[in-house]
Design a protein around this motif. Sequence first.
Motif, PDB file in Angstrom:
ATOM      1  N   ALA A   1       0.936  -1.176  -0.087  1.00 19.76           N
ATOM      2  CA  ALA A   1       0.142  -0.146   0.053  1.00 19.76           C
ATOM      3  C   ALA A   1       0.692   1.297  -0.106  1.00 19.76           C
ATOM      4  O   ALA A   1       0.647   2.051  -0.526  1.00 19.76           O
ATOM      5  N   HIS A   2       2.033   1.040   0.744  1.00 19.30           N
ATOM      6  CA  HIS A   2       2.878   2.434   0.642  1.00 19.30           C
ATOM      7  C   HIS A   2       3.228   2.535  -0.860  1.00 19.30           C
ATOM      8  O   HIS A   2       3.346   3.701  -1.153  1.00 19.30           O
ATOM      9  N   GLU A   3       3.918   1.622  -1.286  1.00 19.25           N
ATOM     10  CA  GLU A   3       4.371   1.734  -2.818  1.00 19.25           C
ATOM     11  C   GLU A   3       3.328   2.195  -3.561  1.00 19.25           C
ATOM     12  O   GLU A   3       3.496   3.039  -4.462  1.00 19.25           O
ATOM     13  N   VAL A   4       2.086   1.837  -3.675  1.00 23.56           N
ATOM     14  CA  VAL A   4       1.059   2.405  -4.324  1.00 23.56           C
ATOM     15  C   VAL A   4       0.732   3.932  -4.134  1.00 23.56           C
ATOM     16  O   VAL A   4       0.440   4.691  -4.706  1.00 23.56           O
ATOM     17  N   GLY A   5       0.849   4.264  -2.680  1.00 18.78           N
ATOM     18  CA  GLY A   5       0.907   5.414  -2.359  1.00 18.78           C
ATOM     19  C   GLY A   5       1.876   6.192  -3.036  1.00 18.78           C
ATOM     20  O   GLY A   5       1.262   7.548  -3.541  1.00 18.78           O
ATOM     21  N   HIS A   6       2.919   6.063  -3.526  1.00 20.26           N
ATOM     22  CA  HIS A   6       3.851   6.594  -4.235  1.00 20.26           C
ATOM     23  C   HIS A   6       3.301   6.739  -5.674  1.00 20.26           C
ATOM     24  O   HIS A   6       3.312   7.802  -6.624  1.00 20.26           O
ATOM     25  N   ALA A   7       2.737   5.641  -6.299  1.00 19.43           N
ATOM     26  CA  ALA A   7       1.923   5.852  -7.738  1.00 19.43           C
ATOM     27  C   ALA A   7       0.975   6.895  -7.354  1.00 19.43           C
ATOM     28  O   ALA A   7       0.656   7.474  -8.726  1.00 19.43           O
TER      29      ALA A   7
ATOM     30  N   VAL B   1       7.583  12.980   1.350  1.00 20.01           N
ATOM     31  CA  VAL B   1       7.286  12.177   0.246  1.00 20.01           C
ATOM     32  C   VAL B   1       6.876  10.852   1.029  1.00 20.01           C
ATOM     33  O   VAL B   1       5.752  10.092   0.656  1.00 20.01           O
ATOM     34  N   GLU B   2       7.900  10.161   1.875  1.00 17.22           N
ATOM     35  CA  GLU B   2       7.618   9.105   2.289  1.00 17.22           C
ATOM     36  C   GLU B   2       6.454   9.069   3.587  1.00 17.22           C
ATOM     37  O   GLU B   2       5.668   7.939   3.485  1.00 17.22           O
ATOM     38  N   PHE B   3       6.533   9.867   4.195  1.00 15.78           N
ATOM     39  CA  PHE B   3       5.546  10.083   5.392  1.00 15.78           C
ATOM     40  C   PHE B   3       3.955  10.103   4.768  1.00 15.78           C
ATOM     41  O   PHE B   3       3.176   9.347   5.063  1.00 15.78           O
TER      42      PHE B   3
ATOM     43  N   THR C   1      13.910   4.920   9.531  1.00 17.78           N
ATOM     44  CA  THR C   1      15.288   4.614   8.801  1.00 17.78           C
ATOM     45  C   THR C   1      15.361   5.900   7.938  1.00 17.78           C
ATOM     46  O   THR C   1      16.858   6.332   7.726  1.00 17.78           O
ATOM     47  N   TYR C   2      14.487   6.322   7.292  1.00 17.35           N
ATOM     48  CA  TYR C   2      14.635   7.742   6.643  1.00 17.35           C
ATOM     49  C   TYR C   2      15.172   8.844   7.357  1.00 17.35           C
ATOM     50  O   TYR C   2      16.083   9.697   6.943  1.00 17.35           O
ATOM     51  N   VAL C   3      14.389   8.800   8.616  1.00 19.83           N
ATOM     52  CA  VAL C   3      14.701  10.036   9.513  1.00 19.83           C
ATOM     53  C   VAL C   3      16.067   9.919   9.877  1.00 19.83           C
ATOM     54  O   VAL C   3      16.945  10.974  10.084  1.00 19.83           O
TER      55      VAL C   3
END
Length: 233
Positions: free
Chosen positions: A99-105, A168-170, A204-206
Amino acid sequence: MIGFDPMYFLFVGPGMLLALWAQYKVKSAFNSGHEIPVASGLSGAQVAQKILDAYSIKNVGIEEADGFMGDHYDPKAKMLRLSHEVYSGRSISSFGVAAHEVGHAIQDAEKYAPLVIRNGIVPLASIGSNLSFFLMFIGAMLNYYNLIVLGIGAFSLIVIFQLINLPVEFDASNRARAILLKQGLVSPSEEKEVGKVLNAAAMTYVAATITSIMTLIYYAYRYGLIGGSKNDE
Ligand SMILES: [Zn+2]
């Protein structure tokens, strides 16, 4: 000259420790999330397809990627690449990552501004990461101060990229949780478990961003842009 400097560890060490801790947390969150089956019984790939359908996004494909945690959305190819565990998995972790990756789409389809800016900065950031150490090293060897400043400037492009990448990630994770719940793909209690996995991933991004910022500050200090002196040895 460039050499071993204990100050480096003073500046960058805490960020590195935080990054290691975040890596550990995300591994354990993923592992425990993989042990929780999802009531709907769908796979990560099926969930991703359902969300794409719900948003009428027809030009994005889904395929299995190689390697562990190689999950990403490729905006150029319009392709969601999911690792085997996520693609075929039927767990909280598979749902969360898919779902996170679809969030980017969806961000891409909606031309979400931070994503557009981030994608624009990618070429600059990759030039920066290739050139910065080289410029600083040569500058320090030749004692050519402007070259060092240029190297530090190049490194700051990486930091800018990472700072723009955070929202973008959040946002992708927030969308993922909201959509899963709204589409009835998870129950409220499952959504909480998905949140644990995605929050650990966000850490991990933070941590990586903090490490880069502290590295930048270290270089600025080491070469006299702030505090200390550029001639100290
Ligand atoms: Zn992401």
